[in-house]
Design a protein around this motif. Structure first.
Motif, short mmCIF file in Angstrom:
data_model
loop_
_atom_site.label_atom_id
_atom_site.label_comp_id
_atom_site.label_asym_id
_atom_site.label_seq_id
_atom_site.Cartn_x
_atom_site.Cartn_y
_atom_site.Cartn_z
N ASN A 57 0.82 -1.21 0.00
CA ASN A 57 0.00 0.00 0.00
C ASN A 57 0.86 1.26 0.00
O ASN A 57 0.44 2.31 0.44
CB ASN A 57 -0.91 -0.02 1.24
CG ASN A 57 -1.98 1.05 1.20
OD1 ASN A 57 -2.37 1.49 0.13
ND2 ASN A 57 -2.44 1.49 2.35
N GLU A 106 -10.91 -5.76 10.34
CA GLU A 106 -9.52 -5.91 9.90
C GLU A 106 -9.27 -7.34 9.40
O GLU A 106 -8.62 -7.54 8.38
CB GLU A 106 -8.58 -5.57 11.05
CG GLU A 106 -7.12 -5.58 10.62
CD GLU A 106 -6.17 -5.50 11.80
OE1 GLU A 106 -6.46 -4.78 12.76
OE2 GLU A 106 -5.13 -6.17 11.75
N ASP A 139 -10.79 -7.72 6.06
CA ASP A 139 -10.03 -7.00 5.05
C ASP A 139 -8.74 -7.76 4.69
O ASP A 139 -8.45 -7.96 3.51
CB ASP A 139 -9.68 -5.61 5.62
CG ASP A 139 -9.06 -4.70 4.58
OD1 ASP A 139 -8.88 -5.15 3.43
OD2 ASP A 139 -8.75 -3.55 4.92
N LEU A 195 -8.62 -1.20 6.27
CA LEU A 195 -7.28 -0.64 6.05
C LEU A 195 -6.99 -0.45 4.57
O LEU A 195 -6.34 0.51 4.19
CB LEU A 195 -6.21 -1.54 6.69
CG LEU A 195 -6.33 -1.65 8.21
CD1 LEU A 195 -5.27 -2.57 8.76
CD2 LEU A 195 -6.23 -0.29 8.89
N THR A 196 -7.45 -1.36 3.73
CA THR A 196 -7.34 -1.11 2.29
C THR A 196 -8.65 -0.43 1.88
O THR A 196 -9.28 0.21 2.70
CB THR A 196 -7.12 -2.42 1.53
OG1 THR A 196 -8.25 -3.25 1.72
CG2 THR A 196 -5.88 -3.13 2.01
N GLY A 243 -6.74 3.75 7.47
CA GLY A 243 -6.02 3.02 6.44
C GLY A 243 -5.15 3.92 5.57
O GLY A 243 -4.44 3.45 4.71
N HIS A 269 -1.72 2.88 6.19
CA HIS A 269 -1.54 1.44 6.31
C HIS A 269 -0.26 1.06 5.58
O HIS A 269 -0.20 1.09 4.37
CB HIS A 269 -2.75 0.73 5.70
CG HIS A 269 -2.66 -0.76 5.74
ND1 HIS A 269 -2.22 -1.43 6.86
CD2 HIS A 269 -2.91 -1.70 4.82
CE1 HIS A 269 -2.22 -2.74 6.60
NE2 HIS A 269 -2.62 -2.92 5.37
N PHE A 279 -5.77 1.73 17.71
CA PHE A 279 -6.75 1.14 16.79
C PHE A 279 -7.97 0.66 17.57
O PHE A 279 -9.11 1.02 17.24
CB PHE A 279 -6.08 -0.02 16.04
CG PHE A 279 -6.99 -0.78 15.13
CD1 PHE A 279 -7.53 -0.16 14.02
CD2 PHE A 279 -7.28 -2.11 15.35
CE1 PHE A 279 -8.36 -0.86 13.15
CE2 PHE A 279 -8.09 -2.81 14.49
CZ PHE A 279 -8.64 -2.18 13.39
N THR A 317 -2.52 2.93 14.46
CA THR A 317 -3.89 2.61 14.09
C THR A 317 -3.92 1.83 12.78
O THR A 317 -4.60 0.81 12.67
CB THR A 317 -4.69 3.91 13.92
OG1 THR A 317 -4.53 4.69 15.09
CG2 THR A 317 -6.14 3.63 13.72
N ASP A 318 -3.17 2.31 11.82
CA ASP A 318 -3.22 1.70 10.50
C ASP A 318 -2.13 0.65 10.28
O ASP A 318 -2.29 -0.21 9.43
CB ASP A 318 -3.05 2.78 9.42
CG ASP A 318 -4.21 3.75 9.41
OD1 ASP A 318 -5.24 3.41 10.01
OD2 ASP A 318 -4.08 4.82 8.83
N ARG A 319 -1.08 0.74 11.01
CA ARG A 319 0.07 -0.16 10.91
C ARG A 319 0.57 -0.36 9.48
O ARG A 319 0.10 -1.04 8.69
CB ARG A 319 -0.23 -1.50 11.57
CG ARG A 319 -0.19 -1.38 13.08
CD ARG A 319 -1.07 -2.38 13.74
NE ARG A 319 -2.43 -2.02 13.47
CZ ARG A 319 -3.42 -2.88 13.32
NH1 ARG A 319 -3.22 -4.14 13.41
NH2 ARG A 319 -4.65 -2.47 13.07
#
Lengths: 193, 801
Positions: B134, B345, B348, B364-365, B475, B478, B767, B799-801
């Motif tokens: 991403n 999550e 996803d 996230l995506t 995201g 992400h 998150f 949050t998004d990692r």
């Protein structure tokens, strides 16, 4: 005790006012030579700003930006033996090494090519930490802004080399320790008995 | 032989030179030539940066604007939240595919002459996250960049150096040249389809795909191996605690439906919802600490870690297996609302559907993204090998950057059957956007908003000023931390954990080190334990100072409280830099110790700071803010989260304690040497934003107490057992958690005995704490959203990692 509405707001504004005036007060004292010039640490008061670029923050020895490769000042010999441990330890895998080959086709313990993708490097220092030959170290140069990208983000062997003297200058304590360890390794062991 | 110079040509050029010099007005440019220096000077001394930050680098950008480095000295302190008022875009951090459409749109909206400064390795070329699925490999793929600032992250001084480079560039510009830039066309906004699509590339992609050309230019030699899931067996062989819970479950939902798998309970898919109710109700497991999944041969295993708030004890791991093809299991959001975001999550990233989930969307995506990336057989565009080190790096390591491995020269690969003609003209708005007839209005806050603490978006449905529904959208940062983490060797994940919650890298390091040490059974020397505690508590102080400062910033107090707070933080960062070499990305802890002993000047400086300056600074902040009528009226009663709801939503850290739950993992599940120190768990019963503010303030005091003791008691001795770059923990799994400044930071690690983790999951407090956000916002005014968000204290890297 019950305070009228707005009392604590005014008290808060008193804090900001005090800080504002204190900046000038300490500045005046500094100018008059009454206060130290200490702007950091516990005892410091007053204006806190480092006037970069005229002033710079002191750089601690362990500070790390991009890796560099060390060559011996005296002999010009590159310390790297192309053993690949830095490439094995590198988290984002930004180190690329081509091991040199002799005319007989056998590999030699030196790099023919050594490339670091500077725009992938995360400045983590694991390569320097695990290099058994003190050959790769973390540089202190941080003023690396540029109006060109292409060609400056892929660093080759020539770009990466710095002298052992430079290393000793920016890392005095670590370099002294390494030199000591090397001397111990190469000196003959005292005969037993 | 060089040709002889033509004398007549030389004479002509000399004549031309004379004419140019002395007959002044030959061209329009010359007339206004004297204008250039003045306009350039004016322009370069009043650059107004766009106020938005992307990732870790944004923190350094904020520090550059704060009192120590003071970007105002360069006339660039007016960070403008609106692109129409800004002429400098500082791209500070990782540019993700999900974020790049917004960035291009912002650039389009900025008036000319405008400049772009790319800050940090990620913005320059993808950085350490380049291999992720991403991440855009450099913002210059989309925007014309003027200055690149190198470093990861560049220090504030390095950013100022970049600003000076830009000023030099502007100095050389002519007035007319800058004027002509008005004609630069708008850039086409990239579109998120199955993968990111740059509209300018569509003809090329269309032709390439039609011809059936291979998208990867280097063949994939090996793909990750799917391991079999842990063996399931009868309950009799299991641990006592697992057996007890399992027996009681079996008596309620049927004996055939509960098994033991390792140290976990394995519950049948069909009985899971019933089992969850029993676990929550009868067995008292009221807190869902973690919910994630792992991909095995034949099945995807969803795993939950439960514990009881009233009785700290061993966690209970419960697993449910879903098919890899037709994977659906019941959602437990009705039992533990905290499962909401975590189930999304898993959907996803693993493609497990949760039946009955109220809002099962990609998190996230983005909707339309091709595939579920955390499945082992899902390969990203720059994929090379299942594990690091990649064999292409050494011996014959001729540099071949990622871009050269993919046909499109970008970090994109399109799935079979992808037709670029179907790419929509632009991202479409959500269908529920307010219409002209509707009384309700959908407001999108972020992802570029000064008060969302990064690239976070809130979609709020308003009636007037009041919030009917608020939905967090994330995201945008992400960075595929977990996918990369499963390729990394165990030690390589340390510097990546620095970039999770980039304000608390030392504490992240500690949580990861503790998790792996528990998994591998490693011992830590005494001195290292003390160093770890000192670093972790200093981190807590910096984090809370920062978060209090920025809460006030969000409330409209502007930068002043933040400036005061950042000053103290800077002094602690100096200590980190001294010990570890970096202000923010410390990468200091190692398995069984720390990377290096403290330098000799560290302890005196730390004692000085902890005993003298920080208590004073804290008192000042207290006096300045705590009782202030404005602060109280903006925070009291805002975003109330009652005790039971906080537990139900799996809130942790100051959010949980601000709701009156005395739960602190340093006490509940002591790790490192926290059981040796005297400190109190700070709580406040009201559960509103003000409570969370008070808890943070109180926690700074407690941290200073711990620091005072640790700095007094720290012994001499070694700081690490053995520093290895290759570690192979025995096969097994663990969920280990630590009390990070923002809450419970957990690591769910599965080892298959290899040099990299088989599964690497980060349970991020920022998150999970957001799952209570929608509930906290309901009914409040839109201006309170920022107060609520500020009081939760999120960091998008985590949050998004």
């Amino acid at each position: 005790m019950i305070r009228p509405w707005g009392f604590f707001m005014l008290r808060g504004m008193g804090v900001t006012l005090r800080r504002l005036l204190n900046g000038y007060w300490q500045g005046a004292r500094r100018a008059a030579g009454l206060a130290g010039t200490k702007t950091h640490g516990a005892g410091a008061t007053g204006v806190f700003t480092v006037q970069y670029p005229e002033q710079r923050l002191p750089i601690p020895e362990r500070f790390r930006v991009l890796p560099v490769l060390i060559y011996e000042e005296a002999t010009g010999e590159v310390r790297c033996t192309a053993c690949g441990i830095c490439a094995k330890a590198c988290p984002p895998q930004c180190i690329w090494i081509v091991q040199a080959k002799g005319e007989d086709g056998k590999t030699r313990n030196r790099p023919e090519e050594f490339t670091i993708e500077a725009n992938v490097c995360m400045n983590c220092g694991l390569c320097a930490e695990f290099c058994p030959f003190d050959a790769i170290k973390m540089d202190h140069r941080f003023e690396l802004a540029d109006t060109v990208r292409k060609g400056r983000d892929i660093l080759n062997l020539q770009d990466l080399l710095v002298s052992s003297e430079y290393h000793a200058r920016i890392h005095p304590k670590a370099a002294a320790k390494e030199a000591e360890a090397r001397a111990k390794k190469t000196s003959p062991k005292p005969a037993a008995g | 032989m060089p040709a002889a110079p033509d004398p007549s040509a030389a004479a002509t050029s000399a004549l031309e030179e004379e004419v140019r010099r002395h007959v002044i007005v030959t061209r329009w440019n010359d007339l206004i030539g004297s204008v250039d220096p003045v306009t350039s000077w004016g322009r370069r001394s009043s650059l107004w940066p766009l106020q938005f930050g992307l990732a870790c680098c944004a923190i350094e950008m904020i520090c550059t604007a704060a009192s120590r480095f003071d970007i105002a000295r360069f006339g660039a302190e007016l960070f403008r939240p609106s692109p129409r008022q800004a002429d400098l875009m500082i791209v500070s951090g990782t540019v993700t595919k999900k974020m790049i459409p917004m960035i291009v749109r912002l650039w389009d909206q900025m008036p000319e002459p405008k400049y772009v400064l790319s800050m940090g390795a990620c913005a320059n070329g993808g950085g350490p996250f380049k291999e992720g699925y991403n991440v855009v490999s450099g913002v210059d793929e989309f925007l014309p960049v003027d200055v690149w600032v190198r470093g990861c992250p560049p220090t504030p001084q390095a950013l100022l150096n970049g600003l000076m480079e830009l000023q030099k560039k502007i100095d050389e510009e002519s007035f007319v040249g800058a004027w002509k830039r008005r004609r630069r066309p708008e850039l086409p906004v990239p579109v998120l389809a199955a993968d990111l699509v740059d509209r300018r590339q569509i003809p090329e992609i269309d032709l390439g795909l039609r011809k059936g050309e291979a998208q990867r230019l280097v063949d994939v030699k090996s793909t990750p191996v799917l391991r079999p899931a842990p063996k399931a067996g009868p309950l009799d062989g299991a641990d006592a605690a697992v057996k007890e819970a399992g027996d009681r479950l079996a008596s309620r939902i049927g004996a055939g439906r509960v098994q033991a798998a390792g140290r976990a309970l394995l519950v049948d898919r069909a009985g899971w919802l019933e089992a969850a109710r029993v676990l929550r109700g009868e067995l008292g497991y009221d807190y869902l600490a973690n919910l994630t999944a792992a991909d095995y041969a034949g099945s995807i295993e969803v795993v939950c870690h439960l514990c009881r708030m009233d009785k700290p004890g061993p966690q209970l791991a419960v697993k449910i297996r879903a098919d890899r093809e037709l994977s659906e299991i019941p959602s437990v959001t009705g039992v533990w609302p905290g499962a909401d975001l975590q189930e999304r999550e898993v959907w996803d990233l693993f493609g497990v559907r949760f039946a009955g989930h109220p809002n099962l969307k990609r998190i996230l995506t983005w909707e339309g993204f091709a595939g579920h990336p955390l499945r082992k057989d899902w390969l990203e565009a720059y994929y090379e090998e299942p594990h690091k080190m990649f064999s292409s790096r050494w011996k014959e390591g001729r540099c071949r950057p990622g871009e050269t491995r993919v046909r499109w020269g970008r970090n994109v690969v399109y799935p079979d059957g992808f037709d670029p003609a179907t790419v929509p003209a632009e991202d479409s708005l959500p269908a529920d956007a307010g219409s002209a007839e509707s009384r309700r209005l959908l407001v999108s806050m972020g992802p570029q908003h000064p008060s969302t603490h990064g690239v976070f978006q809130v979609r709020a449905l308003l009636e007037g000023e009041r919030i009917v529904k608020a939905e967090p959208v994330m995201g945008y940062l992400h960075r595929n931390h977990e996918k990369i983490g499963e390729r990394n060797t165990w030690i390589m994940n340390f510097p990546y954990t620095d970039r999770l919650d980039y304000l608390t890298s030392m504490a992240n390091n500690l949580a990861y080190a503790v998790a792996v040490e528990r998994l591998a059974g490693l011992k830590v020397p005494e001195r290292a334990e003390y160093i770890r505690v000192i670093m972790a508590e200093l981190t807590r102080v910096t984090n809370h100072f920062w978060s209090i400062g920025f809460l006030l910033n969000d409330l409209g107090a502007w930068f002043t409280p933040s400036l005061y707070a950042i000053e103290e933080r800077e002094l602690i960062l100096d200590l980190f830099e001294m010990a570890s070499g970096s202000r923010m990305m410390c990468n200091y802890m190692r398995f069984s110790g720390v990377a290096a002993d403290l330098p000799e000047e560290f302890l005196p400086a730390a004692r000085d700071l902890v005993r003298e300056r920080l208590p004073r600074a804290l008192d000042m902040l207290d006096r300045y803010l705590t009782k202030s009528e404005i602060v109280r009226s903006r925070l009291r009663g805002v975003g109330v989260l009652p005790k039971d709801r906080a537990i139900a939503h799996s809130a942790s850290g100051p959010v949980l304690r601000g709701s009156g739950v005395a739960w602190d993992l340093r006490k509940a599940e002591p790790y490192s040497i926290y059981d040796r120190f005297q400190f109190d768990v700070v709580t406040d019963p009201h559960g509103d934003a003000y409570s969370r503010f008070l808890v943070r303030l109180g926690e700074i005091r407690e941290s200073l107490r711990i620091l005072d003791q640790a700095l007094a008691q720290i012994p001499e001795g070694p700081v690490i057992e053995k520093n290895l770059y290759l570690l192979r923990p025995p096969a097994g799994e663990i969920y280990s958690r630590c009390e990070n400044p923002k809450g419970e930071l957990g690591f769910y690690l599965v080892s298959d005995g290899e040099a990299s983790p088989y599964r690497y999951h980060v349970r991020a407090p920022s998150f999970v704490n957001l799952s209570a956000f929608a509930e906290m916002c309901r009914g409040h005014l839109v201006a309170d959203v920022v107060a609520i968000l500020g009081s939760i204290d999120i960091v998008l890297g985590e949050t998004d990692r």
